[in-house]
Design a protein around this motif. Structure first.
Motif, PDB file in Angstrom:
ATOM      1  N   ASP A  15      42.751  36.881  41.300  1.00 41.89           N
ATOM      2  CA  ASP A  15      44.009  37.620  41.192  1.00 41.89           C
ATOM      3  C   ASP A  15      44.647  37.278  39.849  1.00 41.89           C
ATOM      4  OD1 ASP A  15      46.470  38.811  41.352  1.00 41.89           O
ATOM      5  OD2 ASP A  15      46.849  38.211  43.435  1.00 41.89           O
ATOM      6  N   SER A  17      46.622  39.538  38.473  1.00 40.71           N
ATOM      7  CA  SER A  17      47.553  40.665  38.375  1.00 40.71           C
ATOM      8  C   SER A  17      48.829  40.276  37.650  1.00 40.71           C
ATOM      9  CB  SER A  17      47.895  41.163  39.779  1.00 40.71           C
ATOM     10  OG  SER A  17      48.558  40.148  40.500  1.00 40.71           O
ATOM     11  N   SER A  40      45.467  44.247  38.753  1.00 39.77           N
ATOM     12  CA  SER A  40      46.554  45.218  38.657  1.00 39.77           C
ATOM     13  C   SER A  40      47.627  44.771  37.663  1.00 39.77           C
ATOM     14  CB  SER A  40      47.150  45.364  40.063  1.00 39.77           C
ATOM     15  OG  SER A  40      48.414  45.966  39.999  1.00 39.77           O
ATOM     16  N   ARG A  41      48.321  45.748  37.081  1.00 41.79           N
ATOM     17  CA  ARG A  41      49.440  45.483  36.163  1.00 41.79           C
ATOM     18  C   ARG A  41      49.050  44.597  34.982  1.00 41.79           C
ATOM     19  NH1 ARG A  41      54.312  46.726  39.350  1.00 41.79           N
ATOM     20  NH2 ARG A  41      53.517  47.356  41.358  1.00 41.79           N
ATOM     21  N   SER A  60      38.019  44.327  48.462  1.00 41.97           N
ATOM     22  CA  SER A  60      39.309  44.789  47.961  1.00 41.97           C
ATOM     23  C   SER A  60      39.265  44.846  46.433  1.00 41.97           C
ATOM     24  CB  SER A  60      40.394  43.828  48.440  1.00 41.97           C
ATOM     25  OG  SER A  60      41.577  44.051  47.721  1.00 41.97           O
ATOM     26  N   ASP A  62      41.643  46.143  43.214  1.00 43.27           N
ATOM     27  CA  ASP A  62      42.929  46.672  42.748  1.00 43.27           C
ATOM     28  C   ASP A  62      42.942  46.651  41.220  1.00 43.27           C
ATOM     29  OD1 ASP A  62      45.521  47.396  42.263  1.00 43.27           O
ATOM     30  OD2 ASP A  62      46.402  46.087  43.791  1.00 43.27           O
TER      31      ASP A  62
END
Ligand SMILES: *[C@@H]1O[C@H](CO)[C@@H](O)[C@H](O)[C@H]1NC(C)=O
Ligand SMILES: *[C@@H]1O[C@H](CO)[C@@H](O)[C@H](O)[C@H]1NC(C)=O
Length: 192
Positions: A15, A17, A40-41, A60, A62
């Motif tokens: 992660d 993000s 993400s982001r 998952s 993202d």
């Protein structure tokens, strides 16, 4: 900075993000044990690597709110386990690979991309309906034509006396004519 070699398959979750990562992390496809990836982001660019399909355990993914461009990689459809996907707000184009589970995700996971949307109602089979109409019309008109043709001839022979006489007279004449021809030919053959 560390270089991981044998252990890369052990990484399960990433992660990163809401950072300021940029560029195109294609190497991510080496982390074959990856179950969850959240990038993400960020400010990631480039296409989604076609090798993404190697991440067979991925559950998952993202990548929302980046600047990924290019088409949806068809190999993404190979990841059977993918239960969560978010590719929204990138710059992805083209179509979502047809006939794959990628089409079963809610359209919001693709929102904010200039991709070509195909609603399920647009894929409907209007051609089939046309075909069906043609074949119904064809069989009905064939039945009608048979009825009209058959009863037009036989019906009038049964119900109209003069026609019946004329018809059978004609058949008799035809019969006589054939008989004469056959006898003549026979004579000619025996003469020769
Ligand atoms: C990824 O991270 C963002 C921002 O931190 C968060 O809103 C989002 O829910 C995360 N996605 C997943 C699948 O956990
Ligand atoms: C999306 O892609 C188009 C064409 O490649 C480019 O002109 C545009 O600047 C991109 N937009 C973003 C937000 O990256």
């Amino acid at each position: 900075m560390r270089v991981y070699t044998n252990t890369s398959g052990l990484v399960k979750r990433i992660d990163f993000s809401s950072n300021k990562l940029n560029g195109d992390p294609t190497e991510i496809s080496c982390l074959v044990g990856l179950v969850s990836l959240n990038l993400s982001r960020n400010q990631l660019t480039g296409q989604i690597t076609p090798d993404i399909g190697k991440l067979e355990s991925l559950d998952s993914l993202d990548l929302s709110r980046n600047q990924k461009d290019g088409r949806f990689p068809a190999s993404l459809a190979r990841i059977d386990r993918l239960g969560f996907l978010d590719l929204s707000y990138n710059n992805l184009t083209g179509k979502i690979p047809n006939g794959t589970q990628l089409q079963s995700f809610d359209p919001t996971v693709y929102a904010g991309n200039p991709y070509e949307e195909i609603g399920p109602d647009q894929v409907s089979n209007e051609d089939d309906k046309d075909d069906q109409l043609i074949s119904y019309g064809f069989y009905i008109s064939m039945g009608l034509r048979f009825a009209v043709g058959f009863w037009g001839v036989c019906g009038s022979l049964i119900y109209i006396r003069e026609w019946r006489y004329t018809y059978f007279k004609f058949l008799n004449l035809l019969n006589d004519w054939f008989y004469v021809r056959v006898v003549l030919i026979k004579w000619k053959l025996t003469d020769a």
